[in-house]
Write a protein that holds these residues in place. Sequence first.
Motif, mmCIF file in Angstrom:
data_model
loop_
_atom_site.group_PDB
_atom_site.id
_atom_site.type_symbol
_atom_site.label_atom_id
_atom_site.label_comp_id
_atom_site.label_asym_id
_atom_site.label_seq_id
_atom_site.Cartn_x
_atom_site.Cartn_y
_atom_site.Cartn_z
ATOM 1 N N PHE A 22 -9.689 15.054 -6.809
ATOM 2 C CA PHE A 22 -8.992 13.767 -6.882
ATOM 3 C C PHE A 22 -9.625 12.828 -5.868
ATOM 4 C CE2 PHE A 22 -5.810 10.572 -7.151
ATOM 5 C CZ PHE A 22 -5.591 10.134 -5.851
ATOM 6 N N ILE A 23 -9.795 11.545 -6.252
ATOM 7 C CA ILE A 23 -10.301 10.537 -5.325
ATOM 8 C C ILE A 23 -9.543 9.235 -5.556
ATOM 9 C CG2 ILE A 23 -12.215 9.899 -6.865
ATOM 10 C CD1 ILE A 23 -13.835 9.225 -4.319
ATOM 11 N N GLY A 24 -9.062 8.654 -4.510
ATOM 12 C CA GLY A 24 -8.302 7.418 -4.606
ATOM 13 C C GLY A 24 -7.644 7.095 -3.285
ATOM 14 N N ALA A 25 -6.973 5.987 -3.251
ATOM 15 C CA ALA A 25 -6.288 5.577 -2.030
ATOM 16 C C ALA A 25 -5.023 6.397 -1.835
ATOM 17 C CB ALA A 25 -5.948 4.090 -2.083
ATOM 18 N N ASP A 26 -4.558 6.477 -0.576
ATOM 19 C CA ASP A 26 -3.310 7.157 -0.253
ATOM 20 C C ASP A 26 -2.166 6.173 -0.488
ATOM 21 O OD1 ASP A 26 -2.339 9.419 2.409
ATOM 22 O OD2 ASP A 26 -1.123 8.492 0.845
ATOM 23 N N ASN A 27 -1.538 6.284 -1.664
ATOM 24 C CA ASN A 27 -0.501 5.320 -2.042
ATOM 25 C C ASN A 27 0.721 5.403 -1.144
ATOM 26 O OD1 ASN A 27 -1.341 3.802 -4.562
ATOM 27 N ND2 ASN A 27 -1.848 5.899 -5.131
ATOM 28 N N TYR A 28 1.003 6.563 -0.589
ATOM 29 C CA TYR A 28 2.121 6.671 0.339
ATOM 30 C C TYR A 28 1.849 5.835 1.590
ATOM 31 C CZ TYR A 28 5.328 8.597 3.811
ATOM 32 O OH TYR A 28 6.262 8.728 4.799
ATOM 33 N N VAL A 29 0.625 5.936 2.111
ATOM 34 C CA VAL A 29 0.257 5.159 3.296
ATOM 35 C C VAL A 29 0.314 3.664 2.987
ATOM 36 C CG1 VAL A 29 -1.643 4.608 4.866
ATOM 37 C CG2 VAL A 29 -1.148 6.987 4.287
ATOM 38 N N ILE A 30 -0.142 3.279 1.787
ATOM 39 C CA ILE A 30 -0.091 1.865 1.416
ATOM 40 C C ILE A 30 1.346 1.359 1.442
ATOM 41 C CG2 ILE A 30 -0.427 0.253 -0.504
ATOM 42 C CD1 ILE A 30 -2.901 1.867 -1.264
ATOM 43 N N GLY A 31 2.246 2.118 0.807
ATOM 44 C CA GLY A 31 3.649 1.710 0.809
ATOM 45 C C GLY A 31 4.228 1.630 2.201
ATOM 46 N N LYS A 32 3.846 2.589 3.064
ATOM 47 C CA LYS A 32 4.392 2.607 4.424
ATOM 48 C C LYS A 32 3.876 1.426 5.242
ATOM 49 C CE LYS A 32 5.285 5.714 8.294
ATOM 50 N NZ LYS A 32 5.097 7.063 8.856
ATOM 51 N N VAL A 33 2.575 1.136 5.122
ATOM 52 C CA VAL A 33 2.000 0.010 5.873
ATOM 53 C C VAL A 33 2.658 -1.304 5.452
ATOM 54 C CG1 VAL A 33 -0.084 -1.362 6.215
ATOM 55 C CG2 VAL A 33 -0.196 1.130 6.324
ATOM 56 N N MET A 34 2.847 -1.476 4.140
ATOM 57 C CA MET A 34 3.456 -2.723 3.684
ATOM 58 C C MET A 34 4.924 -2.800 4.092
ATOM 59 S SD MET A 34 0.787 -3.960 2.629
ATOM 60 C CE MET A 34 1.290 -5.540 1.996
ATOM 61 N N GLY A 35 5.600 -1.650 4.156
ATOM 62 C CA GLY A 35 6.980 -1.642 4.641
ATOM 63 C C GLY A 35 7.059 -2.036 6.099
ATOM 64 N N GLU A 36 6.132 -1.517 6.918
ATOM 65 C CA GLU A 36 6.112 -1.889 8.337
ATOM 66 C C GLU A 36 5.796 -3.377 8.497
ATOM 67 O OE1 GLU A 36 4.599 2.481 9.951
ATOM 68 O OE2 GLU A 36 3.197 0.827 9.712
ATOM 69 N N TYR A 37 4.895 -3.894 7.635
ATOM 70 C CA TYR A 37 4.568 -5.323 7.708
ATOM 71 C C TYR A 37 5.800 -6.172 7.377
ATOM 72 C CZ TYR A 37 2.356 -9.792 6.714
ATOM 73 O OH TYR A 37 2.001 -11.116 6.704
ATOM 74 N N VAL A 38 6.559 -5.738 6.373
ATOM 75 C CA VAL A 38 7.775 -6.472 6.009
ATOM 76 C C VAL A 38 8.760 -6.467 7.173
ATOM 77 C CG1 VAL A 38 9.825 -6.399 4.539
ATOM 78 C CG2 VAL A 38 7.561 -6.133 3.537
ATOM 79 N N GLY A 39 8.918 -5.288 7.820
ATOM 80 C CA GLY A 39 9.840 -5.201 8.949
ATOM 81 C C GLY A 39 9.478 -6.144 10.072
#
Length: 880
Positions: free
Chosen positions: A123-140
Motif C-alpha cells: 500500500f502507498i498513500g498519505a496517512d489519512n488519520y494524520v491528515i484529519g488530526k492535523v486539520m482538527g488541530e488547525y481548527v482548534g
Amino acid sequence: MYQKAFIYILLLISLSACTPKNKHYVIGVSQCSEDIWRDKLNDELSISSFSNENVDIRFASADDNDQRQIEQINHFIDEGVDLLIASPNQMHTISSAIDRAYAKGIPVILFDRKTDSRNYTAFIGADNYVIGKVMGEYVGVSLKGKGNVLEITGLESSSPAVERHRGFCDALNSFPSIKLIGSLHGDWTKESGSYLMDSLLKKRKDIDCVFGQNDRMAMGARMAARKLGFDKNIIYIGVDGLPTSDGGLHNVASHELSASYIYPTRGDLVMQLAMNILKKKPFKKDNYLKSTIVTPENAHAMLMQVDEINHQRARLIELHGKVDQYFAQYNHQQIYLFLSVVIIILIISFFVYIYRTIVMKRRLADETAKAKLQFFTNVSHEFRTPLTLIADPVERLIDDKEISASQRSLLLVARKNVNVMLRLVGEILDFRKVQNGKMDVDLSIFDLAENMRQWIMGFLPSANTKRITISTEIPESLVVCADLNKMECICYNLLSNALKYTHDSGHICVSVKENNGMFTFIVSDDGIGIPKDKVLHVFDRFYQARNSNIGGTGIGLALVKAFVELLGGVVSVKSIEGQGSVFTVTLQIGNINSNEYLRQASVNNDETFVVAQETMNKNEENVELRQMTSIVTDDDKPTILVVDDNDDIRTYVTSLLEAEYDVKLASDGKAGLEKALRYVPDLIICDVMMPIMDGLEMCDCVKRETVTSHIPVILLTARTQEDQRTEGYNYGADAYITKPFSGKVLLARIKNLLNNRLLLRDIFSSNELMNDKPKDADTLFINEFRKHVQAQMSDAELNVETLSADMGLSRVQLYRKVKALTGSSPVELIRITRLKQAERLLKSKGKTIAEISYEVGFSSPSYFSKCYKEYFGILPGEVK
C-alpha cells in the motif's frame, strides 16, 4: 578468408539478434473515478515510465461505478498484466477482484485507498488519520478553542473518509469547547458539499468552521453559504492542495479557503515501488507519503515552486521526445546500413554507433546536472524577492509600539521562520559553491569559546519548548585561527540536528577540548539514534537517515562535512539506535599570535561600529551635513529612479522613498536607461536580473553616458556570491545591497550616497579649471563646460541653449547635470564666471569699468555694477 570472416560476422549478428532483451512489463492502473487529482497521478506515472522504457502502463477509470471497476480489474487479470495498481471506490466493493488478482499471482498495489481484503502486496498513500488530526488541530487553534464545526466527509465507506474523520475527531477532543455539530456524508464532489451545506443552513446558522474532506466539497459549502449570505464569518478548510487553477493551493492563496492539506500523488514513488516489486527488490508493504499543511502564509511560495517544477517537467518531456526521435532515426539508418554495406562499413558503423551513444549520454548527463544546479539556484534566488517583501515589513511592524503583545509574538514567529528560510537558501547556494570548487576560506583569529557560547544561546528557546537541557563543557577562552562563518554553520547544523532527533525532556551536551595544537568540537544527544546500516550515509547529500516524518533539506550534515574538510579537519559520528548519537569535529588551532589577535579584534570592533553607524537612525545629525542636505531639498525633492521587473518590489521601495524623494519607476533596464537620460535623477536603484536589459548592462550604460555618468547607482539583487558582487562593482555600481534587505539600511545608504555627492559639489563649485584633479568623467565635463563659457564670455547673447548645443546635450540634461555637480544652474555659473574675470581685470587697472563690463559679456555697465555689488558686496569702483 574474407568469405569466412563475413560468415563469422553474420553469425555474430544472428546471435546478437537472438539475445533476449530486458523483460517487458505491463502495469494496469484502475482508478475509481476521474478528477484533477487522479489526472495528476496518471500524468506522473506516465512521466516516471520514461526511465523504464520496458514498461507499458494501461489506465482505466470506473467513474465511481463499483461494478465497472470490478469488470475493469478482471479484464486486466484476463489480459495477464504483470502488476495491478488499484484505488478502490469503497473499502469492500472490489475486494473479490483484488483477491482474484492476488490468487493469480499478480502483485497488487493499493494506492490512496484501502480495502477490507488483506490480499495485497503493498500500500502507498498519505496517512489519512494524520491528515484529519492535523486539520482538527488547525481548527482548534483557528477558533481559539471555542465554536461549532461542521464536517463534510467523502463516501461513507471509503477508507480516506473513515480515517480522516477519526483523526479529526481525536484532535477536537483536545478542545472541549469546540462542538462537532455534524458529520455529513458527501461523495467528494463540489455539488455534494453545496447541497449538504444548504440543507444544514436552513436548520441552523451557528456554524463557525466547515471542514471539507477535500477542497471541492469545502468550496461547494462556501458557495452555498455565500448564496444565503452566511459565509463571511465562517472558516473553510479542505484537503488536497492541488496546484491547478481551481485547486486548493490557489483557493488558499486567494483566501477562499483558510487552509488545505497537500494530499500527495507522487506517481514517481508509486512507479518506483512497482519496479521494486517486479524486479524482486526489497520493498515495504505499507508506505506513507509525507505532506504538509497549506496556509495563506506559504501558499504563494508553494505556487512558485510548482511553476518551476512544471517548467522543468515540460523540459524533461521535450528532451524525452527528442531522444525518442533521435533513436528512431538512428534505428532506420542502422537498418539501411545493415542491408547495403559490406563488412568493413559494418565494423565502422559499429564504432560510430558506440561513439555517438557515448557522446549523447555524456551530453544528456551534463545537461541534467546543469539543469539540477540551475534549478536549485533559480529557486533560491527567486525566494529572496518574496522574502524581502516579508522580512522588512515584519521588522517595521515589530518596531511599531502600537501593536499588541499577541500581535508582536506572531510577528516574532514570522521573523524567526523567515530567517530559517534564508538560512536554508544560503545552505543551498553554499553547497553549490562547494561542488563547483568556488568556496573560499576566510581565515581570521577569534575566540571560539566565546562565540560558541553565543551560538548555543540561540538554541535555548527551541530547547526549552521541548524541555531539552543543553549542557556545555567549554573552556573560558580558546583562541583559534579558522573561518568564523563556516564554524558557525558547522555548529548550527550539528545543534539543529541534535534538537531535531532528541525526545522531549532529553539532553544534549556540547563540549570543546584542546589537545596538542588541535581542538575537538563534540555534540552528543540521547535521542533516537541512527540505525547501524545507515550511519555511513548521514553525510551524503539529500540523505535523511532517520524518521521520515521529520523534515529537512538533507544537506545540513553534507555541508558540515564539506566545510570541515575545506578547513583541513575531520568529522565523524558514532550512534546507537534508541540511545543517541555523538558527532565529533577535529580541526587545527592554527598559528596564533596574541598581538595579532588583539589588533584584529580591535579592527573588527571598528568595522562593526562603522556598519552599525550606517544602519542606525541617528538621533543627532551633524549640523554641517544637515545644511548640505538642505541644498538638495531647497528647490525640489531629490529624484530617485527605481528599476525592477517585480511589481511588488517597485511598490514596496516606492512606499519607503515617496515621503522624502520624487520617485520614478521602470520595469526593465532598457526603459530605465531611457528614463535616466530623460529625467537625469539624483540616484538610481536597479535590480540585476531583469528582461530585455539586465541591471549590470544598464549600470554600465549609465556610467558611460556623459549626461548620467555622475549618478550614483545602487544594485539591488538576490545574487549573493562574492564574484557576483565584484562583477557589479566592475560595472560601476556605487553600492550593492542583497535581498532580502532592510528598509533602514537602504534609506541610510541612499542618504550616504547623496551626501557624498554634496561633498563633491564643494570641489566643482569653485568656478576654476581643475587641472590638478583626477581626470574622471565628472571633472572632464565641468572643465569642458567652463572652457566653453570662457571662450564665449564676451558674447552678451551667450545662453544655456548655445552651451547645450555645443556640448551635445539637451537644455534640460545640461541643467540637471550642472546643477547636480555644482549646486548652481548653468545661468548662475555663466554670471559667476563673468564676474570673477571682471574682478581680475579691475585689479589690473588697465581698463575702465565700462570696457570691462562689455569685455566680460554684460549688456550695460549699470547692470554689471548691480550684479557685481550683489556677488562681491562692493561696487566695481571700490576695488583696490
